[in-house]
Design an enzyme around this catalytic site. Sequence first.
Site, short mmCIF file in Angstrom:
data_model
loop_
_atom_site.label_atom_id
_atom_site.label_comp_id
_atom_site.label_asym_id
_atom_site.label_seq_id
_atom_site.Cartn_x
_atom_site.Cartn_y
_atom_site.Cartn_z
N CYS A 116 0.81 -1.24 0.00
CA CYS A 116 0.00 0.00 0.00
C CYS A 116 0.84 1.27 0.00
O CYS A 116 0.42 2.30 -0.53
CB CYS A 116 -0.92 0.01 1.21
SG CYS A 116 -1.90 -1.47 1.31
N HIS A 279 -4.04 6.86 0.81
CA HIS A 279 -4.17 5.53 0.19
C HIS A 279 -5.59 5.05 0.47
O HIS A 279 -6.09 5.17 1.59
CB HIS A 279 -3.13 4.58 0.80
CG HIS A 279 -3.50 3.15 0.63
ND1 HIS A 279 -3.77 2.60 -0.61
CD2 HIS A 279 -3.69 2.14 1.53
CE1 HIS A 279 -4.09 1.33 -0.46
NE2 HIS A 279 -4.06 1.03 0.83
N ASN A 309 -9.80 -1.06 -3.03
CA ASN A 309 -8.41 -0.78 -2.63
C ASN A 309 -7.48 -1.34 -3.71
O ASN A 309 -7.44 -2.55 -3.92
CB ASN A 309 -8.17 -1.45 -1.27
CG ASN A 309 -6.75 -1.29 -0.76
OD1 ASN A 309 -5.84 -0.93 -1.50
ND2 ASN A 309 -6.55 -1.60 0.52
O1 UT7 Z 1 -4.76 -1.32 2.38
C1 UT7 Z 1 -4.04 -2.04 3.32
C2 UT7 Z 1 -4.48 -1.78 4.67
N1 UT7 Z 1 -5.73 -2.44 4.92
C3 UT7 Z 1 -6.59 -1.88 5.69
O2 UT7 Z 1 -6.36 -0.80 6.15
C4 UT7 Z 1 -7.84 -2.67 6.06
C5 UT7 Z 1 -8.23 -2.38 7.48
N2 UT7 Z 1 -9.34 -3.19 7.94
C6 UT7 Z 1 -10.59 -3.08 7.46
O3 UT7 Z 1 -10.81 -2.33 6.54
C7 UT7 Z 1 -11.69 -3.85 8.13
O4 UT7 Z 1 -11.17 -4.52 9.25
C8 UT7 Z 1 -12.40 -4.88 7.19
C9 UT7 Z 1 -13.27 -4.15 6.19
C10 UT7 Z 1 -11.38 -5.74 6.48
C11 UT7 Z 1 -13.31 -5.81 7.99
O5 UT7 Z 1 -14.23 -5.06 8.72
P1 UT7 Z 1 -14.43 -5.34 10.28
O6 UT7 Z 1 -15.50 -4.45 10.71
O7 UT7 Z 1 -13.11 -5.20 10.95
O8 UT7 Z 1 -14.95 -6.84 10.29
P2 UT7 Z 1 -14.33 -8.11 11.02
O9 UT7 Z 1 -13.14 -8.61 10.29
O10 UT7 Z 1 -14.19 -7.85 12.48
O11 UT7 Z 1 -15.50 -9.15 10.85
C12 UT7 Z 1 -16.79 -8.94 11.43
C13 UT7 Z 1 -17.70 -10.05 10.95
C14 UT7 Z 1 -17.10 -11.44 11.11
O12 UT7 Z 1 -18.15 -12.35 11.43
P3 UT7 Z 1 -18.41 -12.80 12.97
O13 UT7 Z 1 -17.13 -13.46 13.40
O14 UT7 Z 1 -18.68 -11.54 13.72
O15 UT7 Z 1 -19.56 -13.71 12.85
C15 UT7 Z 1 -16.60 -11.77 9.73
O16 UT7 Z 1 -16.57 -13.16 9.48
O17 UT7 Z 1 -17.97 -9.90 9.55
C16 UT7 Z 1 -17.65 -11.11 8.86
N3 UT7 Z 1 -17.17 -10.78 7.54
C17 UT7 Z 1 -18.00 -10.60 6.50
N4 UT7 Z 1 -19.33 -10.68 6.40
C18 UT7 Z 1 -19.87 -10.41 5.18
C19 UT7 Z 1 -15.90 -10.58 7.12
N5 UT7 Z 1 -15.88 -10.26 5.82
C20 UT7 Z 1 -17.16 -10.27 5.40
C21 UT7 Z 1 -17.79 -10.01 4.18
N6 UT7 Z 1 -19.14 -10.09 4.12
N7 UT7 Z 1 -17.10 -9.67 3.08
#
Ligand code: UT7
Length: 352
Positions: A116, A279, A309
């Site tokens: 990134c 970014h 992204n």
């Molecule tokens: O560019 C490089 C740097 N990258 C970043 O800066 C990314 C930073 N992180 C993020 O943008 C966020 O953490 C994400 C968008 C990747 C994820 O969002 P989150 O709010 O942190 O979700 P999470 O990973 O804590 O997951 C919450 C829930 C989980 O289910 P349970 O365990 O609560 O039942 C995941 O399994 O959402 C679920 N989940 C999804 N559900 C539907 C994870 N991905 C998905 C999805 N669709 N695509």
Amino acid sequence: MFSTKIAGIGHYVPERIVTNHELSKFMDTTDEWIQERTGIKERRYGKKHKETTTTMAAEAAQVAIKRAGIDKNDVDFIIFATLSPDYYFPGCGVLLQREMGITNSACGALDIRNQCSGFIYALSIADQFIKTGVYKNILVVGSEMHSMGLDFTTTGRNVTVIFGDGAGAAVLQASSVEGKGILTTKLHADGTHAEMLSFINPGCHGGYYDQELEKFGYPDVEFGGLFITQKMLDDHMTFPYMDGQFVFKLAVQKFPEVILEALNSVGLSKSDINMLIPHQANLRISQFVQRSLGLKDEQVWNNIQKYGNTTAASIPIALSEAWEAGKINEGDLVCLAAFGSGFTWGSAVIRW
Ligand code: UT7
């Protein structure tokens, strides 16, 4: 000593639009979840077997070169930032040189792998070469073809829904105008949590890494056959991995920190910013950064809604779009910032 200006900028995104709804046909996800957590509505995917990281880079580079008013053979150095190269080796720098028909063999080509923050790192390297008069026209490119390497099952949904394909490029030249061009760049790295956002298989580490168990699994062979193993494939270990929440928490801390560090180092402050190009990691991260710096909506460029992204390509695509939209003008203070895998992060302050 010269300063370095961006003489031309361009971008390219593939035609094919992939909506959140389309992704929900392959994996358990919804448009609502993706938009709420990331702000992304759609992304672009390159044409399989026709487009690559290199071909997209060439499209963007042609625009940047034209806008800089130079010939492709005037380019005397190429710096290519990507995490999704066409080949493991050689790097995309030489492939771009060939793709564009740059016949000048005195033109060096360097690939950098900083994900990134790749474009910021590339810009900083180019700045050193221009300032010291080593090169006259450096082509800096960020390009990514994520769609070829993602896991389109529910296992990979937290990563797959985020990424998109595209390319951006800039031509850097010396400027003799005092106080214009790149005023400073700041680069940082901390490898402590390298695997928290990673794509480690196939690789030369000799095994496969199970991030959930935080350990390597080693195949039972002494030499050879370790780069890619059947077990890596069987265990779905040949895809990117991200601990999203861990990355998110660090990102919202490091973005404002590195922006202020750069501004302070050249005697400026956040109130001097005309345009911040972060970014495009997540719209929520960019909004957090905007709030913490007290910037208005029109001072921050966001296009993650359309492209997702695009890692190393995201800053040059956004910069090119903002410039085309007339939002970056002569004399404006433009700030670029990135945080991502490594972890590596950085910023650049440019007087346009
Ligand atoms: O560019 C490089 C740097 N990258 C970043 O800066 C990314 C930073 N992180 C993020 O943008 C966020 O953490 C994400 C968008 C990747 C994820 O969002 P989150 O709010 O942190 O979700 P999470 O990973 O804590 O997951 C919450 C829930 C989980 O289910 P349970 O365990 O609560 O039942 C995941 O399994 O959402 C679920 N989940 C999804 N559900 C539907 C994870 N991905 C998905 C999805 N669709 N695509």
